[in-house]
Design an enzyme around this catalytic site. Structure first.
Site, PDB file in Angstrom:
ATOM      1  N   CYS A 173       0.879  -1.185   0.000  1.00  0.00           N
ATOM      2  CA  CYS A 173       0.000   0.000   0.000  1.00  0.00           C
ATOM      3  C   CYS A 173       0.906   1.221   0.000  1.00  0.00           C
ATOM      4  CB  CYS A 173      -0.919  -0.017   1.220  1.00  0.00           C
ATOM      5  SG  CYS A 173      -1.839  -1.548   1.444  1.00  0.00           S
ATOM      6  N   ALA A 175       1.392   4.354  -1.975  1.00  0.00           N
ATOM      7  CA  ALA A 175       1.229   5.797  -2.179  1.00  0.00           C
ATOM      8  C   ALA A 175       1.016   6.498  -0.830  1.00  0.00           C
ATOM      9  CB  ALA A 175       0.051   6.069  -3.104  1.00  0.00           C
ATOM     10  N   PRO A 176       1.545   7.728  -0.667  1.00  0.00           N
ATOM     11  CA  PRO A 176       2.148   8.570  -1.689  1.00  0.00           C
ATOM     12  C   PRO A 176       3.618   8.301  -1.970  1.00  0.00           C
ATOM     13  CG  PRO A 176       2.070   9.777   0.350  1.00  0.00           C
ATOM     14  CD  PRO A 176       1.388   8.452   0.619  1.00  0.00           C
ATOM     15  N   GLY A 177       4.281   7.427  -1.198  1.00  0.00           N
ATOM     16  CA  GLY A 177       5.610   6.995  -1.605  1.00  0.00           C
ATOM     17  C   GLY A 177       6.764   7.328  -0.688  1.00  0.00           C
ATOM     18  N   ASP A 244      -0.245   0.311  -5.393  1.00  0.00           N
ATOM     19  CA  ASP A 244      -1.376   1.012  -4.801  1.00  0.00           C
ATOM     20  C   ASP A 244      -2.623   0.698  -5.599  1.00  0.00           C
ATOM     21  OD1 ASP A 244      -1.673   3.213  -2.544  1.00  0.00           O
ATOM     22  OD2 ASP A 244      -3.167   3.631  -4.092  1.00  0.00           O
ATOM     23  N   ASP A 271      -5.345  -4.437  -5.996  1.00  0.00           N
ATOM     24  CA  ASP A 271      -5.890  -4.542  -4.655  1.00  0.00           C
ATOM     25  C   ASP A 271      -4.922  -5.381  -3.821  1.00  0.00           C
ATOM     26  OD1 ASP A 271      -7.283  -5.149  -2.338  1.00  0.00           O
ATOM     27  OD2 ASP A 271      -9.171  -5.555  -3.361  1.00  0.00           O
ATOM     28  N   CYS A 357      -1.083   3.879  11.453  1.00  0.00           N
ATOM     29  CA  CYS A 357      -1.004   5.108  12.242  1.00  0.00           C
ATOM     30  C   CYS A 357      -2.221   5.181  13.154  1.00  0.00           C
ATOM     31  CB  CYS A 357      -0.876   6.336  11.354  1.00  0.00           C
ATOM     32  SG  CYS A 357      -2.114   6.466  10.065  1.00  0.00           S
TER      33      CYS A 357
END
Length: 935
Positions: A173, A175-177, A244, A271, A357
């Protein structure tokens, strides 16, 4: 970090739920109180009573800025040194309210002081002039990719992955990188030092000259001699695949990582819960039998999953307003499936780092425990003790007991309590709560007890950061896994259909089941009677049915246990992501929240996504503007499905490669079989890309098989209009220059050792070479005067003295008929001037002074047209383009008055100005400070 999901926190991340970004609110003005949020974490006791007030006080303060120096160590350390030597002393001289201002400081736990944090309040930053200079430095270096704005705790997961040379890594997963950028740096760790050592030996044998190494390279060579990856002439053989589910965010990911210029990076668009197995070239069979399928297994996987994000309340004020316990409960199935799929794709002995997070144990320890159980327990998976890693990082251990809060705010300590309540009061309010969300029973044996205390919890008050959860799982052996459709040994065995096996037999069985009238319940009954089944991932079954069902859930009868476990794990499972309805007042039908679906779509639809679209070749030398910069290798079908142009590798003996290798006298040991183009014809039109060997294998073996590849390769050569016969029309692109430059022959190399000369080239665009103009170019004047037209390599070499450099640099240079030009975008020039000379001065474009034709009449200045190659890729869709191709200057006259087209005044990105998940502006990265007059 883990992205927010759920009804209110939708941000278009790994779970694929789209949604618009909420309007930004001033952090100080938002009330920071949420009764359920505070009640839940106080009741859980995630911190001691003595820390509780400090814990909540920290969560209600705004998050400090943090950033990281990017790129290879040899590249990042000089930029960091500039910060330490010049800007930090300036800031420490500031006093505010009688006290010295606290300057930016390195994060004590980040290696080599490459991670930094700045706690100075904004009102102080805006008031004092030295901060203006410092902020200008940050903005400049961020714009060229030398600094990345990244939250401090977001930097932790890659540091615990223990990525080593030659490893294959997957970021599920991505992005954003920001974490992917860390990982690709690790994949390339020590590469520059290794290749320099190899080239030194090669050039010594060939009698060629090689530039001296910088101080950092010399240190790295010593370290790499012990355990480096030397198998491909020092080039890294490892690979990072960054994935992603959202197509637009996948392109944002490419934009974020573009400055790292890695040929060992592949970006995919799948996915994460059903990520397909990647086929490799099968091993040859000695007896001529059909070779057995071979699939890629990863050494390291990062599963930074979509999450509720309630640990980000210091920067995402909506957490305070919108938090509810249903977010974590709804995301739990997706998180389990992502982590479980990661464990399937991992090599035995490999590691998965799982992170969120969120502070919620349902998204953290419960997910870890559920996946370990599904994998077969602690005999199959080890929960790694990381207490000795990053010793200066303050942390709490993982939770071993917790409670589950339902949507009504009721607290439950065990699954048995929920079952009793459901018996007494019905199912309302319990539809999404599952047994796996609760901690282990006290009745389990010591051997079965999971050491969840080995998980890592980082809270905001410990080192003034956001909150984060990280755990490391190591796969001991290949898995014999139980999927959702398979009965537990203690449950009623899955019934088998009678031999008549007709549709009516299935209908009769379903109708005989007391499952109510809900349609989903009838489908559940079907899954119970005839659970989805598929063959091993290595079966090369050509039938359409086999391909369609390839990712359905596995069931392993006893008779199949003799198959190799590694092959079994390659078979994909496919499950539906939990669906979050906008109106969440009423309960969903039972099972609707995480129903299994038949995946992928029918083979015809899947194969149609990869069909080649024929179109006429563009004129490779045209300089007319392209009306639609996205109409390159991105095509759209009637259903708005984007179709990527294919990756086509060139024959190693292709005529264009022969021309390129001859013109630049590239050493024969540089591989010729890794160059590709992005068009259906397979012919070089505008751009030639370069990839790693493993990247080539993956792209070629999986072409037309349903893999959604979005990006691979570094732009190595771009076609350039030339006016002189015999000049190579393929110039070396800035992206590929670091990979190729050391293999280029001396015929196309210019060596520079003077700071004064480099400053001249940075400030002045298109300085004149003809006539006596070469005399103004210092020690390179004679060399460029006598050099034929075309692209060449400028090597800035270390030398002693005040006018010398301590580290080597390599820059692209273009020698035209009458002038010279560094092929750098303006932002790169300005960043180098600021870093190397501490000067922020305007650039001089001499081409605008010479726009005359033979009769002396001026040519009207027109806006510079962009030439978009046939192969060009936008860095983001819908938010702007990153077009890194030549910007052709208006016509210039040579000494004889003949019109001459200058190439590429700039090569650069069109800044997107999109906010990433760290709420940072990609275009600038940092808020510009105001000087005293603006305060």
């Amino acid at each position: 970090m883990g992205r927010r999901g759920g009804k209110r926190f939708q941000r278009g991340r790994g779970g694929g739920r789209g949604g618009q970004r909420p309007e930004r609110a001033d952090y100080q003005e938002v009330p920071k109180h949420n009764e359920l949020y505070e009640k839940y974490y106080n009741d859980l006791g995630i911190v001691s009573p003595e820390e509780r007030s400090e814990f909540w006080a920290a969560l209600k303060r705004e998050l400090p800025n943090s950033f990281r120096f990017t790129g290879s160590k040899g590249h990042a350390i000089p930029v960091k040194q500039r910060l330490k030597d010049y800007y930090i002393p300036e800031i420490t001289s500031i006093e505010h309210e009688g006290r010295a201002v606290e300057p930016p400081a390195p994060l004590p736990w980040y290696p080599d002081e490459l991670g930094w944090q700045m706690t100075t309040p904004k009102n102080v930053v805006r008031r004092f002039a030295p901060f203006s200079s410092f902020q200008k430095f940050l903005v400049s270096e961020t714009s060229v990719g030398n600094i990345s704005r990244q939250e401090a705790v977001s930097m932790i997961p890659p540091l615990l992955m223990d990525v080593r040379p030659g490893m294959t890594v997957l970021d599920l997963c991505a992005a954003p990188g920001s974490k992917s950028a860390q990982l690709v740096e690790m994949v390339h760790g020590g590469e520059e030092a290794r290749t320099r050592k190899v080239l030194r030996e090669i050039k010594k044998e060939d009698g060629r000259e090689i530039s001296p190494d910088g101080d950092e390279i010399k240190l790295e060579i010593k370290a790499e001699e012990r355990n480096g990856d030397w198998s491909d002439d020092g080039r890294t053989t490892g690979l990072l695949i960054a994935n992603d589910i959202d197509y637009k965010r996948a392109h944002m990911l490419i934009h974020q990582m573009k400055r790292l210029n890695s040929p060992n990076l592949i970006v995919t668009n799948h996915d994460a819960t059903t990520y397909p197995s990647i086929k490799l070239r099968a091993d040859p069979t000695p007896d001529g039998a059909i070779p057995k399928g071979k699939y890629l297994k990863f050494d390291r996987i990062l599963a930074d999953v979509p999450c509720s994000g309630d640990g980000t309340c210091r920067k995402n004020v909506n957490v305070w307003r919108d938090w509810n316990p249903g977010n974590a409960i709804g995301l739990f199935p997706t998180q389990v499936r992502v982590l479980f799929r990661a464990m399937q794709m991992l090599k035995a002995g490999g590691r998965v780092v799982y992170s969120t997070c969120s502070m919620n144990p349902i998204e953290n320890e419960a997910v870890v425990a559920a996946v370990i159980a599904r994998c077969g327990g602690l005999d199959k998976v080890e929960l790694v003790d990381c207490s000795s890693l990053l010793p200066q990082l303050k942390r709490n251990p993982g939770l071993t007991s917790w409670k589950v809060m339902d949507k009504q705010g009721r607290m439950w300590t065990s699954w048995q309590e929920v079952e009793d309540a459901k018996t007494a009061n019905g199912d309302e309010g319990f539809s999404k709560i599952a047994e796996e969300m609760f901690p282990q029973s006290d009745e389990v044996t010591i051997a079965q007890k999971l050491p969840l205390e080995r998980c890592i919890r980082v809270y905001g008050h410990q080192q003034d950061t956001g909150s984060f959860f990280i755990t490391v799982l190591q796969k001991k052996t290949e898995l014999r896994t139980r999927q959702n459709g398979e009965a537990k040994s203690t449950e009623e065995p899955i019934p088998k259909l009678e031999s008549k096996s007709s549709i009516m037999a299935v209908v009769e069985e379903i109708e005989a089941k007391p499952n109510g009238s809900n349609a989903i319940e009838h489908i559940d009954a079907l899954d119970h009677i005839a659970p989805p089944h598929m063959s091993d991932g290595d079966d090369d079954d050509p039938s359409a049915t086999a391909r369609q069902n390839k990712e359905n859930v596995l069931v392993f009868p006893e008779s199949r246990q003799k198959h190799e476990l590694g092959d079994i794990a390659d078979a994909e499972m496919a499950t539906k992501r939990p669906r979050f309805r906008e109106d969440d007042d009423g309960p969903a039908p039972r099972g609707a929240e995480d129903r299994q679906v038949h995946y992928p779509p029918p083979p015809g639809a899947e194969l149609d996504l990869t069909r080649h679209i024929s179109r006429p070749e563009a004129n490779p030398t045209t300089s007319d503007p392209v009306t639609n910069p996205f109409a390159s290798h991105l095509k759209r079908r009637n259903n708005n499905q984007t179709i990527e142009e294919p990756f086509k590798y060139l024959d190693p003996n292709h005529a264009d490669l022969d021309t390129i290798f001859a013109f630049y006298n590239i050493h024969p040991r540089f591989p010729r079989d890794r160059f590709m183009v992005r068009n259906a014809s397979g012919n070089p039109a505008k751009t030639i890309y370069y990839t790693s060997e493993l990247g080539r294998t993956i792209l070629t073996e999986n072409e037309g098989k349903g893999m959604k590849f979005v990006h691979c390769g570094v732009k190595m050569f771009v076609k350039q209009a030339v006016q002189k016969e015999g000049t190579c029309e393929w110039r070396i692109q800035t992206d590929g220059l670091p990979i190729l430059e050391a293999w280029v022959g001396e015929e196309r190399v210019v060596r520079l050792r003077s700071r004064t000369t480099l400053k001249h080239l940075l400030v002045e665009m298109f300085p004149k070479v003809g006539g006596t103009g070469w005399q103004e170019l210092g020690e390179i004047g004679e060399r460029v005067r006598d050099m034929d037209m075309g692209c060449c390599v400028l090597r800035v070499e270390p030398s002693e003295g005040e006018d010398g450099f301590s580290e080597r640099m390599v820059l692209p240079l273009w020698r035209s008929l009458s002038s010279l030009n560094l092929m750098l975008p303006k932002e790169d020039r300005k960043a180098m001037l600021l870093r190397l000379y501490n000067e922020d001065i305007p650039l001089m474009d001499h081409s605008k002074d010479r726009h005359k034709v033979r009769d002396g009449s001026p040519i009207k200045d027109e806006e510079k047209p962009l030439i978009i190659g046939d192969d060009e890729m936008p860095a983001a869709v819908g938010g702007g383009a990153s077009i890194d191709d030549e910007v052709v200057e208006p016509v210039e006259a040579d000494e004889n008055g003949v019109k001459v087209e200058e190439p590429a005044a700039e090569e650069g990105d069109v800044a997107l100005g999109i906010k990433d998940d760290e709420d940072m502006d990609i275009e600038t990265g940092f808020e510009m400070a105001k000087g005293p007059a603006d305060a």
